[in-house]
Design an enzyme around this catalytic site. Sequence first.
Site, mmCIF file in Angstrom:
data_model
loop_
_atom_site.group_PDB
_atom_site.id
_atom_site.type_symbol
_atom_site.label_atom_id
_atom_site.label_comp_id
_atom_site.label_asym_id
_atom_site.label_seq_id
_atom_site.Cartn_x
_atom_site.Cartn_y
_atom_site.Cartn_z
ATOM 1 N N ASP A 21 60.518 55.334 4.636
ATOM 2 C CA ASP A 21 61.166 55.159 5.936
ATOM 3 C C ASP A 21 60.947 56.411 6.787
ATOM 4 O O ASP A 21 61.286 57.512 6.360
ATOM 5 C CB ASP A 21 62.664 54.911 5.713
ATOM 6 C CG ASP A 21 63.464 54.870 7.002
ATOM 7 O OD1 ASP A 21 62.860 54.603 8.066
ATOM 8 O OD2 ASP A 21 64.677 55.112 6.945
ATOM 9 N N ASN A 23 62.073 56.672 10.149
ATOM 10 C CA ASN A 23 62.994 56.821 11.292
ATOM 11 C C ASN A 23 64.466 56.693 10.914
ATOM 12 O O ASN A 23 65.322 56.464 11.776
ATOM 13 C CB ASN A 23 62.647 55.821 12.399
ATOM 14 C CG ASN A 23 62.783 54.369 11.921
ATOM 15 O OD1 ASN A 23 63.092 54.112 10.756
ATOM 16 N ND2 ASN A 23 62.562 53.428 12.824
ATOM 17 N N ASP A 25 66.326 54.489 9.511
ATOM 18 C CA ASP A 25 67.107 53.250 9.643
ATOM 19 C C ASP A 25 67.309 52.564 8.289
ATOM 20 O O ASP A 25 67.870 51.472 8.209
ATOM 21 C CB ASP A 25 66.464 52.291 10.650
ATOM 22 C CG ASP A 25 65.108 51.757 10.190
ATOM 23 O OD1 ASP A 25 64.598 52.232 9.155
ATOM 24 O OD2 ASP A 25 64.554 50.886 10.881
ATOM 25 N N ASP A 29 58.590 51.608 6.717
ATOM 26 C CA ASP A 29 57.861 51.207 7.922
ATOM 27 C C ASP A 29 56.422 51.709 7.871
ATOM 28 O O ASP A 29 56.007 52.382 6.920
ATOM 29 C CB ASP A 29 58.577 51.728 9.179
ATOM 30 C CG ASP A 29 58.980 53.191 9.067
ATOM 31 O OD1 ASP A 29 58.135 53.995 8.623
ATOM 32 O OD2 ASP A 29 60.132 53.535 9.409
ATOM 33 N N ASP A 98 48.402 40.676 3.560
ATOM 34 C CA ASP A 98 48.973 39.498 2.903
ATOM 35 C C ASP A 98 48.882 38.330 3.875
ATOM 36 O O ASP A 98 49.397 38.399 4.992
ATOM 37 C CB ASP A 98 50.435 39.767 2.544
ATOM 38 C CG ASP A 98 50.836 39.131 1.227
ATOM 39 O OD1 ASP A 98 50.432 37.980 0.994
ATOM 40 O OD2 ASP A 98 51.542 39.780 0.441
ATOM 41 N N ASP A 200 48.883 34.281 -0.113
ATOM 42 C CA ASP A 200 50.133 33.843 -0.724
ATOM 43 C C ASP A 200 50.084 32.350 -1.054
ATOM 44 O O ASP A 200 49.669 31.539 -0.224
ATOM 45 C CB ASP A 200 51.269 34.130 0.265
ATOM 46 C CG ASP A 200 52.627 33.884 -0.319
ATOM 47 O OD1 ASP A 200 52.994 34.596 -1.259
ATOM 48 O OD2 ASP A 200 53.330 32.983 0.183
ATOM 49 N N GLU A 255 46.733 33.870 -4.627
ATOM 50 C CA GLU A 255 47.857 33.672 -5.542
ATOM 51 C C GLU A 255 47.850 32.202 -5.942
ATOM 52 O O GLU A 255 48.068 31.326 -5.107
ATOM 53 C CB GLU A 255 49.171 34.039 -4.852
ATOM 54 C CG GLU A 255 50.366 33.904 -5.788
ATOM 55 C CD GLU A 255 51.699 34.074 -5.082
ATOM 56 O OE1 GLU A 255 52.657 34.517 -5.735
ATOM 57 O OE2 GLU A 255 51.799 33.733 -3.880
ATOM 58 N N HIS A 327 55.732 42.491 -6.437
ATOM 59 C CA HIS A 327 57.005 42.376 -5.715
ATOM 60 C C HIS A 327 57.849 41.188 -6.177
ATOM 61 O O HIS A 327 59.030 41.104 -5.823
ATOM 62 C CB HIS A 327 56.733 42.248 -4.209
ATOM 63 C CG HIS A 327 55.994 40.998 -3.858
ATOM 64 N ND1 HIS A 327 54.671 40.795 -4.208
ATOM 65 C CD2 HIS A 327 56.376 39.869 -3.216
ATOM 66 C CE1 HIS A 327 54.285 39.604 -3.791
ATOM 67 N NE2 HIS A 327 55.313 39.018 -3.185
ATOM 68 N N ASP A 328 57.266 40.277 -6.947
ATOM 69 C CA ASP A 328 57.990 39.100 -7.434
ATOM 70 C C ASP A 328 58.359 39.196 -8.911
ATOM 71 O O ASP A 328 58.911 38.244 -9.471
ATOM 72 C CB ASP A 328 57.133 37.836 -7.250
ATOM 73 C CG ASP A 328 57.074 37.367 -5.807
ATOM 74 O OD1 ASP A 328 58.009 37.664 -5.044
ATOM 75 O OD2 ASP A 328 56.076 36.716 -5.443
#
Length: 556
Positions: A21, A23, A25, A29, A98, A200, A255, A327-328
Amino acid sequence: MKKTWWKESVIYQIYPRSFMDSNADGIGDLKGITSRLDYLKYLGIDVIWLSPVYQSPNDDNGYDISDYQAIMKEFGTMEDFDEMLKEAHARGIRIVMDLVVNHTSDEHRWFVESRKSKDNGYRDYYIWREGKDAQTPPNNWGACFGGSAWEYDQATGMYYLHLFSKKQPDLNWDNPKVRQEVFDMMTWWCEKGIDGFRMDVISMISKTKEMPDGNVNGLYGDFSPYCVHGPHVHDYLKEMNQKVLSKYDIMTVGETSGVTPEQAKLYAGEDAGELNMVFQFEHVESDGKYGKWTDQKFPLTALKEILSRWQTELYGKAWNSLFWDNHDQPRAVSRFGNDSPQHLTASAKMLATCLHMMQGTPYIYQGEELGMTNYPFQNPQEFRDIESINAYKEWCIEGPLSYETFWPCLIYKSRDNARTPMQWDDTENAGFTAGTPWISVNPNYTEINAKKQTADPDSVFHYYKKLISLRKQYPVIVYGAYELLLKDSEELFVYTRTLEHQKLLVVCSFSENACSFRVPEEFHDAECLISNMPSSYTKETDELRPYEAFVLLKEL
């Protein structure tokens, strides 16, 4: 076997929301990614696979896209993207996007139009059906994220298909206008200078015209016979290749859940004219107890059988994608290794050895190179993942299982294990953000972090760095033929790789106990290329320590 840059590359997957990150928040990013490119260059990777950064309402963390040619505001601007692409290319790192085109967000302008009326010009961009009656969907299919795969839409009194969230309506690829829209968008990104696409759930883009009830598996009917590897999927991918992919020097990986080696050759055969490679998921999806959910480790013999079958059946015919996690999936070292402090480092290095010495293109998921672990979830309120939240509700609150039975399965397999922030250093929030992170940081960041490991030559990070450099040095690691040894052992994963005048012996212990092993005589004069323990190998070795791994190279 044709030699190409993408066969010889090592790919690093970034999940932007959790990487860095810039910034404060609390959300990773694009500028954050740019700020860490030197770290990736130092690691030695060649390609970044970037999980979706397009404009999205974030029902499924960016896999529900409302505008394919805009950047999610939380991630920055298109100028930030262009700067990241330029800086990556300046370091010799390629960027693979992706591509999520089985479905869009329900907030995409195509769907906003499609649902307005039955005669709208965009109606046929999606899959609409009449219900069996006013209260009953067209069939019994269940969605991947729980519930029915059909959502009733009040405006026209019909149902639309969504194989994932109800905010992810499936596109109708049988409509040539849809295909052309997708191809035009892909061309736009290629002209921008990106280096390829990870596609995907690409095996789901073609559905059968008939949509009967499926066999009940769990709580709903199974849609896969009618929606996975459908009747025109190869026609559509050949058309995509002809109109877009073949015009650029790019990398493509699909995928393809549920794919067999025979089907993989159709998608990614050397001369198939479709994709470069596919992801198969047998080794991460064959262990469920309640649907996908389990708390049990995969038996090593089953794992070896699956991975070895893909190694041998695709050899010389199609290209393998190699991965332990993404990520899954839960964290590799927690699932396939041992994340206790005593064994974490050794087992993380062992898993890396086992995978990176196989034939195919290796994928590293962010933090895997540090041995990042599953998160110690204490209660359901900590989840951010729609699949985990829905599963808890369906299986536990409303369903057949007690909390005591289901909770261990949920925390073992939850996708949120992979989505906790990247652990950069031992400062607050692991150096990921100066704000409040969107999802909790794993409390072990004070021990497991990039700053500590880049400074330690014996770390998991430096072990990955060495594996990557070996792959660039020895063609046998990339292109060699594979043979499994000791197939019935529940403790050892041992195999050879052979190419021309060189042969490798790869020895990996998956056991937390010492186990007996004698190096074959033909390797007694071999060179030890890499080992995860000091003074690991001698030809007199007849016992392996817990999670020990080494690789021997013999000149033939």
